[in-house]
Scaffold this active site. Structure first.
Site, PDB file in Angstrom:
ATOM      1  N   ARG A  14       0.857  -1.201   0.000  1.00 25.42           N
ATOM      2  CA  ARG A  14       0.000   0.000   0.000  1.00 25.42           C
ATOM      3  C   ARG A  14       0.890   1.247   0.000  1.00 25.42           C
ATOM      4  O   ARG A  14       2.122   1.154   0.045  1.00 25.42           O
ATOM      5  CB  ARG A  14      -0.901  -0.005   1.237  1.00 25.42           C
ATOM      6  CG  ARG A  14      -0.124   0.176   2.517  1.00 25.42           C
ATOM      7  CD  ARG A  14      -0.987   0.095   3.742  1.00 25.42           C
ATOM      8  NE  ARG A  14      -0.360   0.828   4.848  1.00 25.42           N
ATOM      9  CZ  ARG A  14      -0.776   0.800   6.106  1.00 25.42           C
ATOM     10  NH1 ARG A  14      -1.814   0.069   6.431  1.00 25.42           N
ATOM     11  NH2 ARG A  14      -0.155   1.507   7.026  1.00 25.42           N
ATOM     12  N   ASP A  61       9.486  -9.944   7.234  1.00 26.20           N
ATOM     13  CA  ASP A  61       9.657  -8.822   8.157  1.00 26.20           C
ATOM     14  C   ASP A  61      11.100  -8.342   8.004  1.00 26.20           C
ATOM     15  O   ASP A  61      12.036  -9.063   8.358  1.00 26.20           O
ATOM     16  CB  ASP A  61       9.383  -9.315   9.590  1.00 26.20           C
ATOM     17  CG  ASP A  61       9.611  -8.231  10.630  1.00 26.20           C
ATOM     18  OD1 ASP A  61      10.092  -7.133  10.282  1.00 26.20           O
ATOM     19  OD2 ASP A  61       9.310  -8.495  11.804  1.00 26.20           O
ATOM     20  N   ASN A  88      11.660   0.877   1.264  1.00 26.55           N
ATOM     21  CA  ASN A  88      10.522   1.768   1.523  1.00 26.55           C
ATOM     22  C   ASN A  88       9.850   1.490   2.862  1.00 26.55           C
ATOM     23  O   ASN A  88       9.340   2.407   3.489  1.00 26.55           O
ATOM     24  CB  ASN A  88       9.506   1.607   0.383  1.00 26.55           C
ATOM     25  CG  ASN A  88       8.164   2.198   0.751  1.00 26.55           C
ATOM     26  OD1 ASN A  88       7.964   3.409   0.705  1.00 26.55           O
ATOM     27  ND2 ASN A  88       7.215   1.349   1.152  1.00 26.55           N
ATOM     28  N   SER A 140      13.092  11.033   5.503  1.00 27.46           N
ATOM     29  CA  SER A 140      11.841  11.785   5.722  1.00 27.46           C
ATOM     30  C   SER A 140      12.182  13.227   6.047  1.00 27.46           C
ATOM     31  O   SER A 140      13.219  13.506   6.663  1.00 27.46           O
ATOM     32  CB  SER A 140      11.066  11.189   6.893  1.00 27.46           C
ATOM     33  OG  SER A 140      10.026  12.060   7.289  1.00 27.46           O
ATOM     34  N   TYR A 153      11.136   8.171  15.311  1.00 29.66           N
ATOM     35  CA  TYR A 153      11.015   8.153  13.843  1.00 29.66           C
ATOM     36  C   TYR A 153      12.033   9.102  13.197  1.00 29.66           C
ATOM     37  O   TYR A 153      12.750   8.717  12.263  1.00 29.66           O
ATOM     38  CB  TYR A 153       9.580   8.555  13.475  1.00 29.66           C
ATOM     39  CG  TYR A 153       9.275   8.578  12.000  1.00 29.66           C
ATOM     40  CD1 TYR A 153       8.959   7.402  11.320  1.00 29.66           C
ATOM     41  CD2 TYR A 153       9.286   9.772  11.273  1.00 29.66           C
ATOM     42  CE1 TYR A 153       8.665   7.421   9.966  1.00 29.66           C
ATOM     43  CE2 TYR A 153       8.997   9.795   9.923  1.00 29.66           C
ATOM     44  CZ  TYR A 153       8.682   8.615   9.271  1.00 29.66           C
ATOM     45  OH  TYR A 153       8.395   8.640   7.925  1.00 29.66           O
ATOM     46  N   ALA A 155      14.787  10.272  14.349  1.00 27.78           N
ATOM     47  CA  ALA A 155      16.169   9.788  14.555  1.00 27.78           C
ATOM     48  C   ALA A 155      16.508   8.684  13.557  1.00 27.78           C
ATOM     49  O   ALA A 155      17.614   8.661  12.996  1.00 27.78           O
ATOM     50  CB  ALA A 155      16.339   9.283  15.992  1.00 27.78           C
ATOM     51  N   LYS A 157      15.205   8.261  10.611  1.00 31.16           N
ATOM     52  CA  LYS A 157      15.238   8.784   9.241  1.00 31.16           C
ATOM     53  C   LYS A 157      16.489   9.635   8.992  1.00 31.16           C
ATOM     54  O   LYS A 157      17.005   9.688   7.866  1.00 31.16           O
ATOM     55  CB  LYS A 157      13.957   9.560   8.941  1.00 31.16           C
ATOM     56  CG  LYS A 157      12.693   8.678   8.942  1.00 31.16           C
ATOM     57  CD  LYS A 157      12.781   7.583   7.876  1.00 31.16           C
ATOM     58  CE  LYS A 157      11.518   6.781   7.734  1.00 31.16           C
ATOM     59  NZ  LYS A 157      11.574   5.816   6.636  1.00 31.16           N
ATOM     60  N   ILE A 186       2.915  13.150   2.566  1.00 29.90           N
ATOM     61  CA  ILE A 186       2.387  12.376   1.433  1.00 29.90           C
ATOM     62  C   ILE A 186       1.095  11.665   1.861  1.00 29.90           C
ATOM     63  O   ILE A 186       1.026  11.117   2.972  1.00 29.90           O
ATOM     64  CB  ILE A 186       3.422  11.315   0.959  1.00 29.90           C
ATOM     65  CG1 ILE A 186       4.819  11.938   0.769  1.00 29.90           C
ATOM     66  CG2 ILE A 186       2.938  10.616  -0.311  1.00 29.90           C
ATOM     67  CD1 ILE A 186       4.985  12.936  -0.334  1.00 29.90           C
TER      68      ILE A 186
HETATM   69  P1  NAD Z   1       2.300   2.986   5.052  1.00 27.21           P
HETATM   70  O1  NAD Z   1       2.165   2.736   6.526  1.00 27.21           O
HETATM   71  O2  NAD Z   1       1.096   3.403   4.297  1.00 27.21           O
HETATM   72  O3  NAD Z   1       2.909   1.689   4.325  1.00 27.21           O
HETATM   73  C1  NAD Z   1       4.061   1.052   4.850  1.00 27.21           C
HETATM   74  C2  NAD Z   1       4.083  -0.391   4.392  1.00 27.21           C
HETATM   75  O4  NAD Z   1       5.250  -1.007   4.967  1.00 27.21           O
HETATM   76  C3  NAD Z   1       2.870  -1.197   4.859  1.00 27.21           C
HETATM   77  O5  NAD Z   1       2.334  -1.934   3.784  1.00 27.21           O
HETATM   78  C4  NAD Z   1       3.450  -2.096   5.947  1.00 27.21           C
HETATM   79  O6  NAD Z   1       2.776  -3.351   6.063  1.00 27.21           O
HETATM   80  C5  NAD Z   1       4.887  -2.277   5.476  1.00 27.21           C
HETATM   81  N1  NAD Z   1       5.774  -2.667   6.576  1.00 27.21           N
HETATM   82  C6  NAD Z   1       5.794  -2.167   7.830  1.00 27.21           C
HETATM   83  N2  NAD Z   1       6.707  -2.809   8.566  1.00 27.21           N
HETATM   84  C7  NAD Z   1       7.292  -3.732   7.765  1.00 27.21           C
HETATM   85  C8  NAD Z   1       8.290  -4.697   7.968  1.00 27.21           C
HETATM   86  N3  NAD Z   1       8.878  -4.852   9.173  1.00 27.21           N
HETATM   87  N4  NAD Z   1       8.653  -5.484   6.936  1.00 27.21           N
HETATM   88  C9  NAD Z   1       8.067  -5.345   5.720  1.00 27.21           C
HETATM   89  N5  NAD Z   1       7.076  -4.428   5.467  1.00 27.21           N
HETATM   90  C10 NAD Z   1       6.710  -3.641   6.490  1.00 27.21           C
HETATM   91  O7  NAD Z   1       3.479   4.050   4.918  1.00 27.21           O
HETATM   92  P2  NAD Z   1       3.794   5.113   3.753  1.00 27.21           P
HETATM   93  O8  NAD Z   1       3.218   6.415   4.143  1.00 27.21           O
HETATM   94  O9  NAD Z   1       3.503   4.534   2.428  1.00 27.21           O
HETATM   95  O10 NAD Z   1       5.373   5.246   3.974  1.00 27.21           O
HETATM   96  C11 NAD Z   1       6.327   4.526   3.210  1.00 27.21           C
HETATM   97  C12 NAD Z   1       7.713   5.014   3.593  1.00 27.21           C
HETATM   98  O11 NAD Z   1       7.802   6.423   3.377  1.00 27.21           O
HETATM   99  C13 NAD Z   1       8.061   4.794   5.066  1.00 27.21           C
HETATM  100  O12 NAD Z   1       9.435   4.492   5.194  1.00 27.21           O
HETATM  101  C14 NAD Z   1       7.771   6.132   5.682  1.00 27.21           C
HETATM  102  O13 NAD Z   1       8.491   6.345   6.868  1.00 27.21           O
HETATM  103  C15 NAD Z   1       8.196   7.059   4.572  1.00 27.21           C
HETATM  104  N6  NAD Z   1       7.620   8.398   4.624  1.00 27.21           N
HETATM  105  C16 NAD Z   1       6.285   8.596   4.524  1.00 27.21           C
HETATM  106  C17 NAD Z   1       5.770   9.882   4.567  1.00 27.21           C
HETATM  107  C18 NAD Z   1       4.307  10.198   4.446  1.00 27.21           C
HETATM  108  O14 NAD Z   1       3.916  11.376   4.553  1.00 27.21           O
HETATM  109  N7  NAD Z   1       3.449   9.227   4.174  1.00 27.21           N
HETATM  110  C19 NAD Z   1       6.647  10.973   4.739  1.00 27.21           C
HETATM  111  C20 NAD Z   1       8.008  10.720   4.854  1.00 27.21           C
HETATM  112  C21 NAD Z   1       8.498   9.432   4.770  1.00 27.21           C
END
Ligand code: NAD
Length: 246
Positions: A14, A61, A88, A140, A153, A155, A157, A186
């Site tokens: 997702r 995981d 990701n 991030s 979080y 720290a 990133k 995002i």
């Molecule tokens: P999200 O929570 O929508 O999706 C994260 C996905 O990672 C999920 O499908 C989850 O099941 C999977 N996941 C979690 N732990 C896992 C593990 N141990 N092993 C394998 N898969 C695992 O998050 P997102 O918003 O799509 O974020 C994706 C990345 O972008 C993350 O690293 C997040 O920190 C980073 N990010 C997001 C934003 C934002 O605004 N959404 C901003 C900055 C950075």
């Protein structure tokens, strides 16, 4: 542009990961799709296959060294190697620093930092054999601006951006480029948890006046994964509508 390339995206069931996987497939890559649990029936699998690309699903995981080892053994056996590694997967466990439990701290470290390191290490071993590869990590804006309630979080990133620089130097002579993307605000399930009025305040502070979409991040990942970025390594690219400028 990425025809025949084998790309692994962690946490791609997702959100941003799903957007990255589909965008890489649009540009011709075959995908290894990872998440904690990912099944043939998941929407992202169909989206990649509908573009005519291969999709190998591996539930793992990334915080667990044995799971990561098994995932990369399967990649070597099924695909013969790896060209693009997108780290990701990431989580949040927010609390004010003075209320944060050691479990919240460790949980976020384990996935965002240790998980990213384990996948970088395993991917680089495969890529060194073929003397080429692109690794793209996920930092991030929280790392650079700080964010209330996200000591753990932010720290992790920040550490991902530092890790990216060291790996870039270690692996440059092996034909491997290592970069990171640093998304701002995002629209994904991770940010859906934020109350609407807080979201409006956050958007008002973004010069481009909107939340980013997963595709905004995916477009930069495609660039970093492609030959267009062959002279780019060790960088963390900000994707935030102008809310943080380096
Ligand atoms: P999200 O929570 O929508 O999706 C994260 C996905 O990672 C999920 O499908 C989850 O099941 C999977 N996941 C979690 N732990 C896992 C593990 N141990 N092993 C394998 N898969 C695992 O998050 P997102 O918003 O799509 O974020 C994706 C990345 O972008 C993350 O690293 C997040 O920190 C980073 N990010 C997001 C934003 C934002 O605004 N959404 C901003 C900055 C950075």
């Amino acid at each position: 542009m990425l025809a025949g390339k084998r790309a692994l995206v962690t946490g791609c069931r997702r959100g941003i990961g799903r957007g990255i996987a589909v965008k890489l497939a649009e540009y011709g890559a075959d995908l290894i799709l990872n998440d904690l649990t990912i099944a043939e029936s998941d929407e992202v699998v169909a989206a990649v296959r509908n573009l005519g690309r291969k999709a190998l699903c591996i539930s793992a995981d990334i915080a667990n060294p044995d799971s990561v080892a098994a995932m990369f053994a399967a990649i070597k056996q099924e695909c013969g190697g790896l060209d693009i590694m997108v780290n990701n997967a990431g989580i949040t466990a927010d609390a004010m620093s003075y209320k944060m439990t050691i479990e919240q701290w460790n949980q976020v470290m384990a996935v965002n930092l240790t998980g990213t390191f384990l996948c970088c290490q395993a991917a680089s071993k495969l890529m060194m054999e073929q003397k080429s590869g692109k690794i793209i990590n996920t930092s991030s804006a929280a790392a650079f601006m700080g964010n209330i309630g996200q000591a753990n979080y932010s720290a992790t990133k920040g550490a991902v951006a530092s890790l990216t620089k060291t790996l870039a130097k270690e692996l440059a002579g092996k034909g491997i480029c290592v970069n990171a993307v640093s998304p701002g605000f995002i629209q994904t399930p991770m940010t859906d948890k934020i109350p609407a009025e807080v979201k409006e305040q956050m958007i008002a502070r973004i010069p481009l006046r909107r939340m980013g979409q997963p595709e905004d991040v995916a477009n930069v990942v495609v660039f970093l994964a492609s030959p267009l970025a062959d002279f780019v390594t060790g960088q963390t690219i900000q994707i935030n509508g102008g809310s943080y400028m380096v």
